[in-house]
Structures are given as structure tokens and as C-alpha cells.
Write a protein that holds these residues in place. Structure first.
Motif, PDB file in Angstrom:
ATOM      1  N   THR A  30     -19.139   2.953   3.042  1.00 37.29           N
ATOM      2  CA  THR A  30     -18.072   2.935   4.030  1.00 37.29           C
ATOM      3  C   THR A  30     -16.862   1.880   3.477  1.00 37.29           C
ATOM      4  O   THR A  30     -15.649   1.960   3.256  1.00 37.29           O
ATOM      5  N   VAL A  31     -17.440   0.741   3.205  1.00 34.90           N
ATOM      6  CA  VAL A  31     -16.593  -0.333   2.726  1.00 34.90           C
ATOM      7  C   VAL A  31     -15.648  -0.116   1.517  1.00 34.90           C
ATOM      8  O   VAL A  31     -14.454  -0.108   1.334  1.00 34.90           O
ATOM      9  N   GLY A  32     -16.610   0.074   0.540  1.00 36.88           N
ATOM     10  CA  GLY A  32     -16.143   0.833  -0.558  1.00 36.88           C
ATOM     11  C   GLY A  32     -14.919   1.912  -0.785  1.00 36.88           C
ATOM     12  O   GLY A  32     -14.045   1.885  -1.189  1.00 36.88           O
ATOM     13  N   GLY A  33     -15.258   2.762   0.266  1.00 34.77           N
ATOM     14  CA  GLY A  33     -14.325   3.982   0.608  1.00 34.77           C
ATOM     15  C   GLY A  33     -12.959   3.378   1.242  1.00 34.77           C
ATOM     16  O   GLY A  33     -11.865   3.907   0.857  1.00 34.77           O
ATOM     17  N   VAL A  34     -13.247   2.771   2.091  1.00 33.35           N
ATOM     18  CA  VAL A  34     -12.003   1.965   2.801  1.00 33.35           C
ATOM     19  C   VAL A  34     -11.058   1.063   1.686  1.00 33.35           C
ATOM     20  O   VAL A  34      -9.834   1.163   1.539  1.00 33.35           O
ATOM     21  N   VAL A  35     -11.615   0.377   0.721  1.00 34.56           N
ATOM     22  CA  VAL A  35     -11.077  -0.491  -0.204  1.00 34.56           C
ATOM     23  C   VAL A  35     -10.354   0.295  -1.172  1.00 34.56           C
ATOM     24  O   VAL A  35      -9.269   0.513  -1.450  1.00 34.56           O
ATOM     25  N   GLY A  36     -10.938   1.647  -1.333  1.00 34.04           N
ATOM     26  CA  GLY A  36     -10.452   2.477  -2.453  1.00 34.04           C
ATOM     27  C   GLY A  36      -8.983   3.208  -1.790  1.00 34.04           C
ATOM     28  O   GLY A  36      -8.145   3.233  -2.358  1.00 34.04           O
ATOM     29  N   ALA A  37      -9.404   3.701  -0.673  1.00 39.72           N
ATOM     30  CA  ALA A  37      -8.354   4.403   0.147  1.00 39.72           C
ATOM     31  C   ALA A  37      -7.095   3.340   0.345  1.00 39.72           C
ATOM     32  O   ALA A  37      -6.053   3.812  -0.011  1.00 39.72           O
ATOM     33  N   ALA A  38      -7.338   2.311   0.710  1.00 48.31           N
ATOM     34  CA  ALA A  38      -6.463   1.212   0.786  1.00 48.31           C
ATOM     35  C   ALA A  38      -5.540   0.885  -0.371  1.00 48.31           C
ATOM     36  O   ALA A  38      -4.528   1.063  -0.092  1.00 48.31           O
ATOM     37  N   SER A  39      -6.364   0.864  -1.248  1.00 46.93           N
ATOM     38  CA  SER A  39      -5.794   0.540  -2.764  1.00 46.93           C
ATOM     39  C   SER A  39      -4.608   1.770  -3.220  1.00 46.93           C
ATOM     40  O   SER A  39      -3.692   1.468  -3.725  1.00 46.93           O
ATOM     41  N   ARG A  40      -5.071   2.971  -2.873  1.00 49.03           N
ATOM     42  CA  ARG A  40      -4.252   4.084  -3.169  1.00 49.03           C
ATOM     43  C   ARG A  40      -3.179   4.116  -2.464  1.00 49.03           C
ATOM     44  O   ARG A  40      -1.816   4.460  -2.670  1.00 49.03           O
ATOM     45  N   GLY A  41      -3.167   3.851  -1.157  1.00 48.98           N
ATOM     46  CA  GLY A  41      -2.225   3.713  -0.213  1.00 48.98           C
ATOM     47  C   GLY A  41      -0.967   2.466  -0.458  1.00 48.98           C
ATOM     48  O   GLY A  41       0.035   2.861  -0.619  1.00 48.98           O
ATOM     49  N   ILE A  42      -1.659   1.301  -1.002  1.00 51.95           N
ATOM     50  CA  ILE A  42      -0.845   0.326  -1.250  1.00 51.95           C
ATOM     51  C   ILE A  42      -0.033   0.934  -2.610  1.00 51.95           C
ATOM     52  O   ILE A  42       1.120   0.597  -2.753  1.00 51.95           O
ATOM     53  N   ARG A  43      -0.725   1.463  -3.657  1.00 56.42           N
ATOM     54  CA  ARG A  43       0.064   2.062  -4.786  1.00 56.42           C
ATOM     55  C   ARG A  43       1.263   2.851  -4.320  1.00 56.42           C
ATOM     56  O   ARG A  43       2.420   2.860  -4.749  1.00 56.42           O
ATOM     57  N   GLU A  44       1.123   3.804  -3.317  1.00 59.00           N
ATOM     58  CA  GLU A  44       2.031   4.799  -3.123  1.00 59.00           C
ATOM     59  C   GLU A  44       3.193   3.975  -2.281  1.00 59.00           C
ATOM     60  O   GLU A  44       4.371   4.338  -2.562  1.00 59.00           O
ATOM     61  N   THR A  45       2.773   2.877  -1.660  1.00 58.46           N
ATOM     62  CA  THR A  45       3.832   2.099  -0.928  1.00 58.46           C
ATOM     63  C   THR A  45       4.594   1.360  -1.813  1.00 58.46           C
ATOM     64  O   THR A  45       5.996   1.298  -1.620  1.00 58.46           O
ATOM     65  N   VAL A  46       4.131   0.605  -2.720  1.00 51.08           N
ATOM     66  CA  VAL A  46       4.813  -0.214  -3.725  1.00 51.08           C
ATOM     67  C   VAL A  46       5.613   0.650  -4.750  1.00 51.08           C
ATOM     68  O   VAL A  46       6.777   0.288  -4.810  1.00 51.08           O
ATOM     69  N   THR A  47       5.084   1.676  -5.123  1.00 52.30           N
ATOM     70  CA  THR A  47       5.849   2.774  -6.098  1.00 52.30           C
ATOM     71  C   THR A  47       6.933   3.362  -5.376  1.00 52.30           C
ATOM     72  O   THR A  47       8.268   3.521  -5.604  1.00 52.30           O
ATOM     73  N   GLY A  48       6.764   3.784  -3.966  1.00 54.19           N
ATOM     74  CA  GLY A  48       7.795   4.391  -3.170  1.00 54.19           C
ATOM     75  C   GLY A  48       8.757   3.495  -2.949  1.00 54.19           C
ATOM     76  O   GLY A  48      10.229   3.849  -2.885  1.00 54.19           O
ATOM     77  N   ALA A  49       8.595   2.190  -2.477  1.00 52.01           N
ATOM     78  CA  ALA A  49       9.640   1.250  -2.302  1.00 52.01           C
ATOM     79  C   ALA A  49      10.404   0.491  -3.430  1.00 52.01           C
ATOM     80  O   ALA A  49      11.562   0.193  -3.363  1.00 52.01           O
ATOM     81  N   THR A  50       9.734   0.700  -4.566  1.00 52.41           N
ATOM     82  CA  THR A  50      10.388  -0.104  -5.702  1.00 52.41           C
ATOM     83  C   THR A  50      10.726   0.806  -6.911  1.00 52.41           C
ATOM     84  O   THR A  50      11.563   0.454  -7.830  1.00 52.41           O
ATOM     85  N   GLY A  51      10.390   2.286  -6.679  1.00 53.52           N
ATOM     86  CA  GLY A  51      10.463   3.081  -7.866  1.00 53.52           C
ATOM     87  C   GLY A  51       9.791   3.049  -8.916  1.00 53.52           C
ATOM     88  O   GLY A  51       8.433   2.251  -8.919  1.00 53.52           O
ATOM     89  N   GLY A  52      10.174   3.146 -10.084  1.00 55.92           N
ATOM     90  CA  GLY A  52       9.503   2.948 -11.429  1.00 55.92           C
ATOM     91  C   GLY A  52       9.289   1.485 -11.574  1.00 55.92           C
ATOM     92  O   GLY A  52       8.125   1.363 -12.435  1.00 55.92           O
ATOM     93  N   LEU A  53      10.034   0.568 -11.198  1.00 57.23           N
ATOM     94  CA  LEU A  53       9.694  -1.007 -11.459  1.00 57.23           C
ATOM     95  C   LEU A  53       8.257  -1.186 -10.787  1.00 57.23           C
ATOM     96  O   LEU A  53       7.594  -2.117 -11.237  1.00 57.23           O
ATOM     97  N   GLY A  54       7.818  -0.667  -9.560  1.00 59.47           N
ATOM     98  CA  GLY A  54       6.705  -1.298  -9.009  1.00 59.47           C
ATOM     99  C   GLY A  54       5.532  -0.470  -9.415  1.00 59.47           C
ATOM    100  O   GLY A  54       4.235  -0.746  -9.269  1.00 59.47           O
ATOM    101  N   LYS A  55       5.635   0.641 -10.255  1.00 57.73           N
ATOM    102  CA  LYS A  55       4.490   1.424 -10.629  1.00 57.73           C
ATOM    103  C   LYS A  55       3.598   0.606 -11.147  1.00 57.73           C
ATOM    104  O   LYS A  55       2.307   0.798 -11.125  1.00 57.73           O
ATOM    105  N   PRO A  56       3.754  -0.087 -12.188  1.00 58.13           N
ATOM    106  CA  PRO A  56       2.795  -0.925 -13.102  1.00 58.13           C
ATOM    107  C   PRO A  56       1.848  -1.768 -11.904  1.00 58.13           C
ATOM    108  O   PRO A  56       0.567  -1.574 -12.042  1.00 58.13           O
ATOM    109  N   LEU A  57       2.476  -2.337 -10.868  1.00 59.24           N
ATOM    110  CA  LEU A  57       1.651  -3.138  -9.972  1.00 59.24           C
ATOM    111  C   LEU A  57       0.965  -2.258  -9.135  1.00 59.24           C
ATOM    112  O   LEU A  57      -0.444  -2.552  -8.817  1.00 59.24           O
TER     113      LEU A  57
END
Length: 84
Positions: A30-57
Motif C-alpha cells: 500500500t505504501v509503495g503504491g501510494v508513493v508511486g502514484a504520488a510521484s506520477r501525479g507530481i510529474r504531471e503537475t510539474v510538467t503541466g505547470a512548467t511545460g517542457g522545462l519541468g519535464k526532466p524534474l
């Protein structure tokens, strides 16, 4: 002479160990799944907010989260197997 190896104290011990192993393994998954899902959500948020500049982060955060998720799944399997 010992026809049933799962009787008495041995059998009770196996039930307790199996229950604890399955519980800890489930929680670890459960903990591993939550961490994995949260990290994918963060990626989408960062990439959405910064465009291509934030994609590597965003990709880096996802890779870390996915690694934690995979590691947790491996630990959970080991704990469950040990309980058996």
C-alpha cells in the motif's frame, strides 16, 4: 511419529507468522503504491505547470517514486513468503 507437522504449537506459530507476514506485506504494498502514484501525479503537475522545462524534474521524481514502489513490492513479497 509426527504425522501432522502443523499441529499444536507449530501450527499456531505458523498461523501467527503467516498473518503478520501478510499484514506487513499488504501494508508495504500500500505504501509503495501510494508513493508511486504520488510521484506520477507530481510529474504531471510539474510538467503541466512548467511545460517542457519541468519535464526532466518531473521525470526524475517519477523515477524515484517508481523505484520506491518496486522496492516496496519486492520487500512485501519477501515478507509474505517468509510468513509462509
Amino acid at each position: 511419529m509426527d504425522k501432522n507437522k502443523n499441529s499444536g504449537i507449530t501450527g499456531a506459530g505458523k498461523v501467527v507468522t503467516s498473518t503478520i507476514g501478510n499484514t506487513v506485506g499488504g501494508l508495504t504494498n500500500t505504501v509503495g503504491g501510494v508513493v508511486g502514484a504520488a510521484s506520477r501525479g507530481i510529474r504531471e503537475t510539474v510538467t503541466g505547470a512548467t511545460g517542457g522545462l519541468g519535464k526532466p524534474l518531473g521525470d526524475g521524481v517519477t523515477n524515484i517514486g517508481t523505484g520506491v514502489e518496486g522496492g516496496a513490492a519486492s520487500v512485501a513479497k519477501g515478507v509474505k513468503d517468509a510468513g509462509e
